[in-house]
Enzyme design. Structure first.
Site, PDB file in Angstrom:
ATOM      1  N   LYS A   3       0.888  -1.171   0.000  1.00  0.00           N
ATOM      2  CA  LYS A   3       0.000   0.000   0.000  1.00  0.00           C
ATOM      3  C   LYS A   3       0.921   1.215   0.000  1.00  0.00           C
ATOM      4  CE  LYS A   3      -1.691   3.116   2.213  1.00  0.00           C
ATOM      5  NZ  LYS A   3      -1.526   4.545   1.791  1.00  0.00           N
ATOM      6  N   SER A  54       4.823   8.635  10.035  1.00  0.00           N
ATOM      7  CA  SER A  54       4.919   9.489  11.219  1.00  0.00           C
ATOM      8  C   SER A  54       4.845   8.690  12.511  1.00  0.00           C
ATOM      9  CB  SER A  54       3.804  10.534  11.200  1.00  0.00           C
ATOM     10  OG  SER A  54       2.582   9.914  11.534  1.00  0.00           O
ATOM     11  N   GLY A 100       2.331   5.628  13.580  1.00  0.00           N
ATOM     12  CA  GLY A 100       2.987   4.410  14.051  1.00  0.00           C
ATOM     13  C   GLY A 100       2.426   3.947  15.389  1.00  0.00           C
ATOM     14  N   GLU A 152       9.272   2.535  11.279  1.00  0.00           N
ATOM     15  CA  GLU A 152      10.361   3.467  10.969  1.00  0.00           C
ATOM     16  C   GLU A 152       9.726   4.847  10.906  1.00  0.00           C
ATOM     17  OE1 GLU A 152      13.625   4.191  11.243  1.00  0.00           O
ATOM     18  OE2 GLU A 152      13.527   2.075  10.751  1.00  0.00           O
ATOM     19  N   CYS A 170      13.332  11.446   6.717  1.00  0.00           N
ATOM     20  CA  CYS A 170      13.360  11.223   8.170  1.00  0.00           C
ATOM     21  C   CYS A 170      14.774  11.384   8.681  1.00  0.00           C
ATOM     22  CB  CYS A 170      12.743   9.886   8.546  1.00  0.00           C
ATOM     23  SG  CYS A 170      13.485   8.516   7.725  1.00  0.00           S
ATOM     24  N   GLU A 174       9.410  17.400  14.626  1.00  0.00           N
ATOM     25  CA  GLU A 174       9.745  17.126  13.229  1.00  0.00           C
ATOM     26  C   GLU A 174       8.858  17.970  12.311  1.00  0.00           C
ATOM     27  OE1 GLU A 174       8.812  13.269  11.421  1.00  0.00           O
ATOM     28  OE2 GLU A 174      10.876  13.226  10.673  1.00  0.00           O
TER      29      GLU A 174
HETATM   30  C1  UN1 Z   1      14.069   8.285   4.843  1.00  0.00           C
HETATM   31  O1  UN1 Z   1      14.271   9.488   4.900  1.00  0.00           O
HETATM   32  O2  UN1 Z   1      12.971   7.822   5.192  1.00  0.00           O
HETATM   33  O3  UN1 Z   1      19.954   7.925   4.374  1.00  0.00           O
HETATM   34  C2  UN1 Z   1      15.057   7.322   4.315  1.00  0.00           C
HETATM   35  C3  UN1 Z   1      19.154   8.483   3.648  1.00  0.00           C
HETATM   36  C4  UN1 Z   1      18.434   7.690   2.577  1.00  0.00           C
HETATM   37  C5  UN1 Z   1      17.208   7.068   3.128  1.00  0.00           C
HETATM   38  C6  UN1 Z   1      16.335   7.956   3.913  1.00  0.00           C
HETATM   39  N1  UN1 Z   1      19.311   6.712   2.004  1.00  0.00           N
HETATM   40  O4  UN1 Z   1      18.887   9.652   3.790  1.00  0.00           O
END
Ligand code: UN1
Length: 499
Positions: A175, A229, A233, A250, A284, A385
């Protein structure tokens, strides 16, 4: 003519049972309509699960090296299609072409890693405590796996989850984020063209509140992996906890780059621009806090102000563009809200803080790279964030204080230290409370063959990528074979000193 896309369920590209669709538009120019994508419902998820159960029965019996061969072909096809997919990705989510090429490359690397894992997938053989008894473990597939993925890495993140899940012998229901359905479509096409049995992959487009929820609550989907987020999560975690599902989360980050007074400032400047404003700050792992040693604070900030002000905003498919748009209106609204909060908190706006004026950018969700200085560790801009091009600068006096500030947020994904002092570099690796620490490199740039993930509210203890993710997508089975011909009782008959 607008293209209307379909779900891939039960081995066919089919319309959603709801008959409903949503539009997918280019965030750099919302007049550019990419296509209509299904707004599916629980019935579509039900059909996908039923078919995936068949897929699981077929695929789990294929030897792991042969499953790996399919993934190698997927890697080959993604390599051949890299430019096409990267362009489609930039069109649907805005980040610049060099970055979307990198995103596809992460998928390719993940495919080849998974292919080679098909010839490892190690278990353990260990000595038994008893004579003439064999003891070993091996890995078994689990079943139907539900994957819920975000918009910011439309190829890398689905493949981080999907390829290890497939290599381990599971069937997958994807999804994808409603903002990047086209990339997901292209990924599933590559899997099918590579010869994956069609029931093994199901693609169900739609919203989290309908499709995501139905997937998470479905009793025949025992494994869920989610990137998104921290708030979402938590909701997913409650359901999965109640239903005893295996769950990998994550989530958010508030990643700091620490620049010591002995750092190579040119290197740190390049690093922070890339870390904070790459992917328009929508990672992230984005550098969203910059911790400057007081001795270099003013000097560095002036250079940063100048360089950030010159970053070129635009359509990511055009040469020279350095920063693309935000993903959609709500994302830009959120950035604007936080800029308002920064002002109310009395932080110093160094640069940015507004939409660009150029009429060329009027039809996209653009926002100028923004920097606030003078923040305290308790400032909201230094804790929450934002997921946009906003960098918050804090001043510190010594390494210990920088570590305290770094560790004083609810998240723990990545961190970076710029210094020439080797002792400090090694202390940072130990003391910074994050899943990933970079030395003399920004907070972004994780490689596909190492475990990826964070501590505290960033995750729930699992990792993506590398060797660790294979533990998540497989079940450990232990076998004992007693070939002594007599009853040997473990822990009772094993007082055996060879006499
Ligand atoms: C993400 O931002 O969810 O290290 C992953 C990094 C990328 C992956 C980020 N290879 O910024």
């Amino acid at each position: 003519m607008t293209t209307t896309f379909r779900n891939f369920i039960a081995g066919r590209w089919i319309r959603p049972s709801t008959g409903a669709y949503h539009e997918n538009r280019n965030p750099a120019n919302i007049r550019d309509l990419i296509g209509r994508f299904p707004d599916s419902g629980p019935e579509d998820v039900e059909a996908a699960v039923r078919s995936a159960e068949t897929g699981f029965r077929i695929w789990s019996r294929v030897p792991a090296p042969a499953r790996g061969d399919v993934l190698r072909r997927v890697g080959d096809l993604l390599s051949e299609r890299k430019e096409m997919i990267a362009r489609a990705m930039t069109r649907e989510m805005g980040k610049v072409l060099t970055e979307t090429r990198g995103d596809v490359q992460e998928g390719i690397d993940t495919a080849y890693y998974a292919a080679s894992e098909g010839r490892r997938l190690f278990g353990h053989t260990v000595p038994s405590e008893l004579r003439s008894k064999w003891a070993m473990s091996f890995r078994r597939p689990i079943g139907v796996v539900g994957l819920i993925t975000p918009f910011n890495f439309p190829m890398a993140i689905p493949t981080w989850k999907m390829f290890p899940a497939l290599l381990c012998g599971n069937a997958v229901i994807l999804k994808p984020s409603e903002d990047v359905p086209h990339t997901a479509h292209l990924l599933v096409e590559a899997l099918l063209d590579a010869g994956l049995p069609p029931e093994v992959i199901q693609l169900v487009h739609g919203s989290g509140s309908k499709v995501g929820k139905a997937l998470i609550e479905h009793p025949a989907v025992p494994v869920i992996s989610f990137t998104g987020s921290t708030a979402t999560g938590a909701v997913i975690g409650e359901t999965c906890g109640r239903m005893h599902k295996r769950l990998s989360l994550e989530m958010g980050g508030k990643n700091a780059m620490i620049v010591m007074d002995d750092a190579d400032l040119d290197l740190a400047l390049d690093g922070v621009l890339w870390g904070a404003f790459g992917t328009t700050g929508q990672r992230c792992t984005a550098t969203s806090r910059l911790l400057l040693h007081r001795k270099i604070h003013d000097r560095f900030l002036r250079r940063l102000e100048d360089a950030a002000g010159k970053l070129h905003l635009g359509d990511g498919r055009k040469d020279g563009t350095e920063v693309g748009p935000l993903i959609h209106e709500e994302a830009r609204d959120k950035v604007e809200r936080y800029v308002g909060i920064g002002r109310e908190e009395g932080l110093e706006l160094v640069t940015g803080g507004s939409r660009p004026r150029s009429p060329k950018l009027r039809n996209g969700w653009f926002y100028r790279p923004t920097i606030f200085a003078g923040a305290r560790p308790g400032s909201r801009l230094a804790r929450e964030e934002i997921f946009g091009p906003v960098l918050t600068v804090l001043r510190f006096s010594g390494f210990e204080e920088a570590v305290r500030i770094n560790n004083g947020v609810p998240y723990g994904l990545s961190s970076a230290l710029y210094t020439r002092d080797t002792n400090l570099a090694f202390r940072a690796m130990q003391e910074l409370d994050n899943g990933i620490t970079y030395v003399n490199a920004p907070t972004i740039g994780a490689e596909a063959h190492l475990p990826f993930g964070g501590v505290k509210q960033t995750g729930n203890g699992h990792r993506e990528g590398g060797w660790e993710v294979y533990e998540f997508y497989s079940e450990t089975k232990v076998c004992y074979v007693d070939y002594s011909g007599v009853l040997q009782r473990a822990q009772i008959d094993n007082v055996d000193n060879g006499g």
